[in-house]
Structure formats: C-alpha cells, structure tokens
Design a protein around this motif. Sequence first.
Motif, short mmCIF file in Angstrom:
data_model
loop_
_atom_site.label_atom_id
_atom_site.label_comp_id
_atom_site.label_asym_id
_atom_site.label_seq_id
_atom_site.Cartn_x
_atom_site.Cartn_y
_atom_site.Cartn_z
N MET A 1 4.44 -13.06 36.57
CA MET A 1 5.29 -11.96 36.14
C MET A 1 6.68 -12.13 36.75
O MET A 1 6.83 -12.34 37.94
N ALA A 2 7.70 -12.07 35.93
CA ALA A 2 9.07 -12.23 36.40
C ALA A 2 9.52 -10.98 37.16
O ALA A 2 9.20 -9.86 36.78
N VAL A 3 10.24 -11.20 38.22
CA VAL A 3 10.77 -10.10 39.01
C VAL A 3 12.17 -9.78 38.50
O VAL A 3 13.02 -10.67 38.38
N VAL A 4 12.39 -8.52 38.16
CA VAL A 4 13.71 -8.10 37.69
C VAL A 4 14.55 -7.79 38.92
O VAL A 4 14.13 -7.06 39.81
N SER A 5 15.75 -8.31 38.96
CA SER A 5 16.62 -8.15 40.12
C SER A 5 17.88 -7.42 39.73
O SER A 5 18.40 -7.59 38.62
N ASP A 6 18.36 -6.61 40.65
CA ASP A 6 19.66 -5.97 40.41
C ASP A 6 20.75 -6.66 41.21
O ASP A 6 21.82 -6.13 41.44
N HIS A 7 20.47 -7.90 41.63
CA HIS A 7 21.45 -8.70 42.37
C HIS A 7 22.71 -8.89 41.51
O HIS A 7 22.61 -9.14 40.31
N PRO A 8 23.90 -8.79 42.09
CA PRO A 8 25.14 -8.95 41.31
C PRO A 8 25.23 -10.29 40.58
O PRO A 8 25.86 -10.39 39.54
N GLY A 9 24.59 -11.32 41.11
CA GLY A 9 24.61 -12.63 40.46
C GLY A 9 23.86 -12.68 39.15
O GLY A 9 24.04 -13.59 38.35
N GLU A 10 23.00 -11.68 38.90
CA GLU A 10 22.25 -11.60 37.65
C GLU A 10 23.08 -11.01 36.52
O GLU A 10 22.68 -11.02 35.37
N ARG A 11 24.23 -10.49 36.85
CA ARG A 11 25.11 -9.88 35.84
C ARG A 11 26.28 -10.83 35.55
O ARG A 11 26.52 -11.78 36.27
N GLY A 12 26.99 -10.51 34.49
CA GLY A 12 28.19 -11.27 34.18
C GLY A 12 29.26 -11.02 35.22
O GLY A 12 29.25 -10.01 35.93
N ALA A 13 30.17 -11.95 35.34
CA ALA A 13 31.28 -11.82 36.28
C ALA A 13 32.29 -10.81 35.76
O ALA A 13 32.34 -10.50 34.57
N VAL A 14 33.12 -10.31 36.66
CA VAL A 14 34.13 -9.32 36.30
C VAL A 14 35.18 -9.91 35.35
O VAL A 14 35.58 -9.29 34.39
N ASP A 15 35.63 -11.12 35.60
CA ASP A 15 36.65 -11.76 34.77
C ASP A 15 36.19 -13.19 34.44
O ASP A 15 36.71 -14.16 34.99
N PRO A 16 35.23 -13.34 33.52
CA PRO A 16 34.61 -14.64 33.31
C PRO A 16 35.36 -15.63 32.42
O PRO A 16 35.03 -16.80 32.40
N VAL A 17 36.38 -15.18 31.68
CA VAL A 17 37.09 -16.10 30.80
C VAL A 17 38.09 -16.89 31.66
O VAL A 17 39.12 -16.38 32.08
N LYS A 18 37.73 -18.15 31.92
CA LYS A 18 38.50 -18.97 32.86
C LYS A 18 39.51 -19.89 32.20
O LYS A 18 40.52 -20.24 32.79
N LEU A 19 39.23 -20.32 30.97
CA LEU A 19 40.09 -21.31 30.33
C LEU A 19 39.99 -21.16 28.82
O LEU A 19 38.91 -21.25 28.25
N ILE A 20 41.13 -20.93 28.18
CA ILE A 20 41.23 -20.88 26.72
C ILE A 20 42.48 -21.68 26.37
O ILE A 20 43.54 -21.45 26.96
N GLY A 21 42.37 -22.61 25.42
CA GLY A 21 43.56 -23.37 25.10
C GLY A 21 43.48 -24.16 23.81
O GLY A 21 42.41 -24.55 23.37
N ILE A 22 44.65 -24.37 23.25
CA ILE A 22 44.87 -25.27 22.11
C ILE A 22 45.72 -26.39 22.68
O ILE A 22 46.76 -26.14 23.29
N ARG A 23 45.29 -27.63 22.51
CA ARG A 23 45.95 -28.76 23.14
C ARG A 23 46.37 -29.83 22.13
O ARG A 23 45.63 -30.12 21.21
N GLU A 24 47.51 -30.43 22.37
CA GLU A 24 47.94 -31.60 21.59
C GLU A 24 47.53 -32.89 22.28
O GLU A 24 47.64 -33.95 21.70
N SER A 25 47.07 -32.78 23.51
CA SER A 25 46.67 -33.96 24.28
C SER A 25 45.14 -34.04 24.34
O SER A 25 44.44 -33.09 23.99
N ALA A 26 44.65 -35.17 24.83
CA ALA A 26 43.20 -35.40 24.91
C ALA A 26 42.52 -34.31 25.74
O ALA A 26 43.08 -33.82 26.73
N LEU A 27 41.31 -33.93 25.33
CA LEU A 27 40.54 -32.92 26.03
C LEU A 27 39.72 -33.56 27.15
O LEU A 27 39.40 -34.74 27.08
N SER A 28 39.36 -32.74 28.13
CA SER A 28 38.63 -33.24 29.29
C SER A 28 37.34 -32.46 29.51
O SER A 28 37.39 -31.24 29.72
N LEU A 29 36.22 -33.17 29.48
CA LEU A 29 34.93 -32.55 29.82
C LEU A 29 34.96 -32.06 31.26
O LEU A 29 34.43 -30.99 31.57
#
Length: 153
Positions: A1-29
């Motif tokens: 049986m899985a244990v449900v946790s209310d640990h903050p790490g189980e939730r999404g981050a406050v500001d999770p969008v770290k990188l959004i971009g349109i590039r004319e140069s090569a992309l990097s993994l």
Amino acid sequence: MAVVSDHPGERGAVDPVKLIGIRESALSLDEVFAAVGDDAAGGIALFVGTVRNHDGGADVDALGYSCHPSAESEMRRIAEKVVAEYPVRALAAVHRVGDLRVGDLAVVVGVSCPHRGDAFEACRKLIDDLKHEVPIWKHQKFSDGTEEWVGAC
C-alpha cells in the motif's frame, strides 16, 4: 500500500517554468536537462524532436521553421497549463526556427516531477499541446521538387 505524503517535495514547485525559448541556433539537450533538475524530482522526462529524412512517403531534402511573434508567449501559456495540471518541479521547452538539416534538433522539452508517471504524462501533454497550439510553421522541400507548409510545429 502506497503511503500518501504531504511532504512539500510531493507537490509542484512554486515557480516551475525554468526555460522557454525560440532559438535560431542549435538546441542543447544538456541545457534543457539542467533546467529541469530538481532534488525533489524522482522522474525527469525529456522529448527531443528531430528532423527526419522523409514525411508522408516522400524524401525530405530541406526544412525550415518560422513562427509568429507570439510563439514564445504561447509556449509559456501552455507551460503554465501543464504546471497547473501536474505536480511539476521544473519545466523547460525550446524550439528551433530557421533552416535545419536532417538529424538537427527541432524541439526539446523536459519536465521533472516527484514521480515518473507524472513526469511522462506532463511531458507528453507539453509537447502535444505545443505542437497543436503554438504558431510555428514547418516548410518542407521534397526530393521530387514539391514543397509543403505544415502548421503549428
């Protein structure tokens, strides 16, 4: 049986969008992977879209992407939708414009979540929605001399 946790790490981050971009140069993994790293993430999912040498049964010789000026803000809007639906710790999405060759990276997206299932689902939603909603157009030139414009990624 899985244990449900209310640990903050189980939730999404406050500001999770770290990188959004349109590039004319090569992309990097590496850039996208680094952007979605998070100590609370148990799963990181990446999707890499590459230029293939065929489409619809025809050989592709050349390909170019162009976009509307609103494309980057539309990418951010979609990213915000994804983080509202999933417990995202970090998210990144970059798309290439300009002339590309077979094998080049066209789009790279990544999502980290506390668990792998959510990471897979969020990443899939992110790339599918980007493909269908962001005003990016692909211009393909085929070996037989014909050309084709394909809307939204």
